[in-house]
Design a protein around this motif. Structure first.
Motif, PDB file in Angstrom:
ATOM      1  N   PHE A  19       4.571   6.711   4.965  1.00 31.41           N
ATOM      2  CA  PHE A  19       5.587   7.484   4.365  1.00 31.41           C
ATOM      3  C   PHE A  19       7.049   7.037   4.431  1.00 31.41           C
ATOM      4  O   PHE A  19       7.860   6.702   3.708  1.00 31.41           O
ATOM      5  CB  PHE A  19       5.458   9.006   4.914  1.00 31.41           C
ATOM      6  N   LYS A  20       7.353   6.446   5.561  1.00 35.82           N
ATOM      7  CA  LYS A  20       8.713   5.945   5.895  1.00 35.82           C
ATOM      8  C   LYS A  20       8.972   4.627   5.201  1.00 35.82           C
ATOM      9  O   LYS A  20      10.079   4.330   4.668  1.00 35.82           O
ATOM     10  CB  LYS A  20       8.713   5.692   7.592  1.00 35.82           C
ATOM     11  N   ILE A  21       8.025   3.836   5.120  1.00 32.09           N
ATOM     12  CA  ILE A  21       8.003   2.456   4.242  1.00 32.09           C
ATOM     13  C   ILE A  21       8.235   3.023   2.864  1.00 32.09           C
ATOM     14  O   ILE A  21       9.176   2.411   2.084  1.00 32.09           O
ATOM     15  CB  ILE A  21       6.893   1.718   4.302  1.00 32.09           C
ATOM     16  N   ALA A  22       7.574   3.791   2.238  1.00 33.27           N
ATOM     17  CA  ALA A  22       7.738   4.289   0.983  1.00 33.27           C
ATOM     18  C   ALA A  22       9.148   5.084   0.818  1.00 33.27           C
ATOM     19  O   ALA A  22       9.789   4.913  -0.199  1.00 33.27           O
ATOM     20  CB  ALA A  22       6.531   5.329   0.491  1.00 33.27           C
ATOM     21  N   GLU A  23       9.568   5.597   1.787  1.00 32.33           N
ATOM     22  CA  GLU A  23      10.828   6.247   1.514  1.00 32.33           C
ATOM     23  C   GLU A  23      11.958   5.399   1.526  1.00 32.33           C
ATOM     24  O   GLU A  23      12.961   5.255   0.788  1.00 32.33           O
ATOM     25  CB  GLU A  23      11.058   7.170   2.877  1.00 32.33           C
ATOM     26  N   LEU A  24      12.092   4.259   2.368  1.00 29.87           N
ATOM     27  CA  LEU A  24      12.983   3.222   2.425  1.00 29.87           C
ATOM     28  C   LEU A  24      13.129   2.373   1.129  1.00 29.87           C
ATOM     29  O   LEU A  24      14.073   2.091   0.519  1.00 29.87           O
ATOM     30  CB  LEU A  24      12.652   2.413   3.508  1.00 29.87           C
ATOM     31  N   SER A  40       0.768  -1.384   0.037  1.00 30.38           N
ATOM     32  CA  SER A  40       0.131   0.080  -0.087  1.00 30.38           C
ATOM     33  C   SER A  40       0.828   1.460  -0.055  1.00 30.38           C
ATOM     34  O   SER A  40       0.548   2.031  -0.859  1.00 30.38           O
ATOM     35  CB  SER A  40      -0.913  -0.092   1.196  1.00 30.38           C
ATOM     36  N   PRO A  41       1.835   1.518   1.080  1.00 28.68           N
ATOM     37  CA  PRO A  41       2.509   2.644   0.862  1.00 28.68           C
ATOM     38  C   PRO A  41       3.569   2.692  -0.397  1.00 28.68           C
ATOM     39  O   PRO A  41       3.895   3.907  -0.896  1.00 28.68           O
ATOM     40  CB  PRO A  41       3.451   2.518   2.117  1.00 28.68           C
ATOM     41  N   ILE A  42       3.972   1.557  -0.946  1.00 36.16           N
ATOM     42  CA  ILE A  42       4.763   1.820  -2.087  1.00 36.16           C
ATOM     43  C   ILE A  42       4.042   2.090  -3.174  1.00 36.16           C
ATOM     44  O   ILE A  42       4.360   2.888  -4.218  1.00 36.16           O
ATOM     45  CB  ILE A  42       5.383   0.340  -2.371  1.00 36.16           C
ATOM     46  N   ARG A  43       2.702   1.713  -3.116  1.00 35.08           N
ATOM     47  CA  ARG A  43       1.834   2.069  -4.429  1.00 35.08           C
ATOM     48  C   ARG A  43       1.358   3.601  -4.309  1.00 35.08           C
ATOM     49  O   ARG A  43       1.299   4.438  -5.034  1.00 35.08           O
ATOM     50  CB  ARG A  43       0.592   1.144  -4.438  1.00 35.08           C
ATOM     51  N   ALA A  44       1.410   4.006  -3.202  1.00 40.40           N
ATOM     52  CA  ALA A  44       1.085   5.324  -2.511  1.00 40.40           C
ATOM     53  C   ALA A  44       2.104   6.203  -3.313  1.00 40.40           C
ATOM     54  O   ALA A  44       1.805   7.332  -3.898  1.00 40.40           O
ATOM     55  CB  ALA A  44       0.935   5.734  -1.028  1.00 40.40           C
ATOM     56  N   GLN A  45       3.334   5.892  -3.246  1.00 39.49           N
ATOM     57  CA  GLN A  45       4.324   6.653  -3.714  1.00 39.49           C
ATOM     58  C   GLN A  45       4.314   6.735  -4.998  1.00 39.49           C
ATOM     59  O   GLN A  45       4.696   7.554  -5.893  1.00 39.49           O
ATOM     60  CB  GLN A  45       5.749   6.368  -3.015  1.00 39.49           C
ATOM     61  N   GLN A  46       3.970   5.409  -5.608  1.00 29.03           N
ATOM     62  CA  GLN A  46       4.028   5.332  -7.070  1.00 29.03           C
ATOM     63  C   GLN A  46       2.897   6.373  -7.778  1.00 29.03           C
ATOM     64  O   GLN A  46       3.075   6.971  -8.854  1.00 29.03           O
ATOM     65  CB  GLN A  46       3.906   3.907  -7.715  1.00 29.03           C
ATOM     66  N   CYS A  52      -2.622  13.539   2.387  1.00 27.92           N
ATOM     67  CA  CYS A  52      -2.616  13.083   3.970  1.00 27.92           C
ATOM     68  C   CYS A  52      -1.119  12.524   3.838  1.00 27.92           C
ATOM     69  O   CYS A  52      -0.440  12.655   4.955  1.00 27.92           O
ATOM     70  CB  CYS A  52      -3.469  12.161   4.303  1.00 27.92           C
ATOM     71  N   PHE A  53      -0.840  11.769   2.931  1.00 27.62           N
ATOM     72  CA  PHE A  53       0.316  11.075   2.665  1.00 27.62           C
ATOM     73  C   PHE A  53       1.616  11.994   2.705  1.00 27.62           C
ATOM     74  O   PHE A  53       2.556  11.747   3.609  1.00 27.62           O
ATOM     75  CB  PHE A  53       0.419  10.327   1.425  1.00 27.62           C
ATOM     76  N   ILE A  54       1.665  12.910   1.969  1.00 28.65           N
ATOM     77  CA  ILE A  54       2.674  13.820   2.179  1.00 28.65           C
ATOM     78  C   ILE A  54       2.750  14.789   3.096  1.00 28.65           C
ATOM     79  O   ILE A  54       3.926  15.472   3.423  1.00 28.65           O
ATOM     80  CB  ILE A  54       2.893  14.847   0.593  1.00 28.65           C
ATOM     81  N   THR A  55       1.639  15.135   3.755  1.00 29.59           N
ATOM     82  CA  THR A  55       1.812  15.881   4.886  1.00 29.59           C
ATOM     83  C   THR A  55       1.998  14.934   6.349  1.00 29.59           C
ATOM     84  O   THR A  55       1.845  15.488   7.528  1.00 29.59           O
ATOM     85  CB  THR A  55       0.520  16.650   5.092  1.00 29.59           C
ATOM     86  N   LYS A  56       1.829  13.694   5.957  1.00 31.63           N
ATOM     87  CA  LYS A  56       1.798  12.747   7.111  1.00 31.63           C
ATOM     88  C   LYS A  56       0.898  12.872   8.214  1.00 31.63           C
ATOM     89  O   LYS A  56       1.435  12.858   9.585  1.00 31.63           O
ATOM     90  CB  LYS A  56       3.482  12.770   7.818  1.00 31.63           C
ATOM     91  N   ASP A  57      -0.193  13.298   8.003  1.00 34.82           N
ATOM     92  CA  ASP A  57      -1.308  13.305   8.907  1.00 34.82           C
ATOM     93  C   ASP A  57      -1.656  12.091   9.384  1.00 34.82           C
ATOM     94  O   ASP A  57      -2.212  11.271   8.882  1.00 34.82           O
ATOM     95  CB  ASP A  57      -2.501  14.045   8.156  1.00 34.82           C
TER      96      ASP A  57
END
Length: 202
Positions: A185-190, A24-30, A172-177
């Motif tokens: 966010f952290k998972i996507a970052e890594l 889910s977070p990887i797809r969010a970054q994509q 929400c993802f980029i503001t880390k609400d």
């Protein structure tokens, strides 16, 4: 048929669960990468005057891009890039330098960037890259589309993002609400950092 031991089964289940939790977070970054276009301005050198010139070129490039208000990523063509080049070149000439200014549309790796009102996880993003002269100096980044380079407050940033088609989940993802979004966010970052290392195109 081979029978798995209890601990082996538990290990496999744990791996599958972890993999599914990360999708889910990887797809969010994509999805985010598909939604935004970054702006990358690279100075000629790290000399004080070249860094100051970089910021002036940045300003005129942003003003020129604003004239195309409401444009979409698909509209970034050679005509648009030529206008940015001309605006940047005019500022360089006006400032008394003979550096050549170039602008290209590319897909490139960005490290995690923390701005005043939001953050962008590491990963590959489409970007308009403006280079000044030999482009050996420190660079400046922001989000060109949607136009998030200027909003001074979190409220303004969110309103601009919504008006330009970003979903509430992306905002929400980029503001880390919330802690859930911060963890995603952290998972996507890594993942973005790992992908960059794996590709080896630093």
């Amino acid at each position: 048929m081979m029978k798995l031991k209890r601990w082996e089964l538990a290990l496999i289940c744990g791996f599958v669960f972890t993999l599914l939790a990360c999708v889910s977070p990887i797809r969010a970054q994509q999805n985010l990468a598909e939604s935004v276009t970054r702006l990358h301005v690279i100075a000629a050198s790290d000399k004080k005057e070249d860094q100051e010139l970089k910021l002036r070129v940045r300003d005129v490039v942003l003003k020129e891009a604003e004239k195309m208000g409401g444009m979409k990523k698909e509209q970034i063509d050679e005509n648009f890039l030529a206008r940015l080049r001309q605006a940047g070149q005019a500022e360089v000439t006006r400032s008394g330098y003979d550096y050549k200014v170039d602008a290209e549309f590319t897909n490139m790796y960005f490290t995690t960037r923390v701005y005043d009102t939001f953050s962008m996880p590491a990963g590959y993003y489409d970007a308009v890259r403006v280079t000044i002269g030999p482009a050996k100096g420190k660079n400046w980044w922001c989000v060109l589309l949607p136009p998030l380079c200027d909003p001074a407050s979190s409220k303004e940033m969110k309103e601009t993002a919504r008006k330009n088609g970003m979903s509430e989940d992306e905002i929400c993802f980029i503001t880390k609400d919330g802690t859930t979004y911060a963890a995603k966010f952290k998972i996507a970052e890594l993942y973005g950092q790992w992908k960059h290392l794996w590709r080896g195109d630093a």
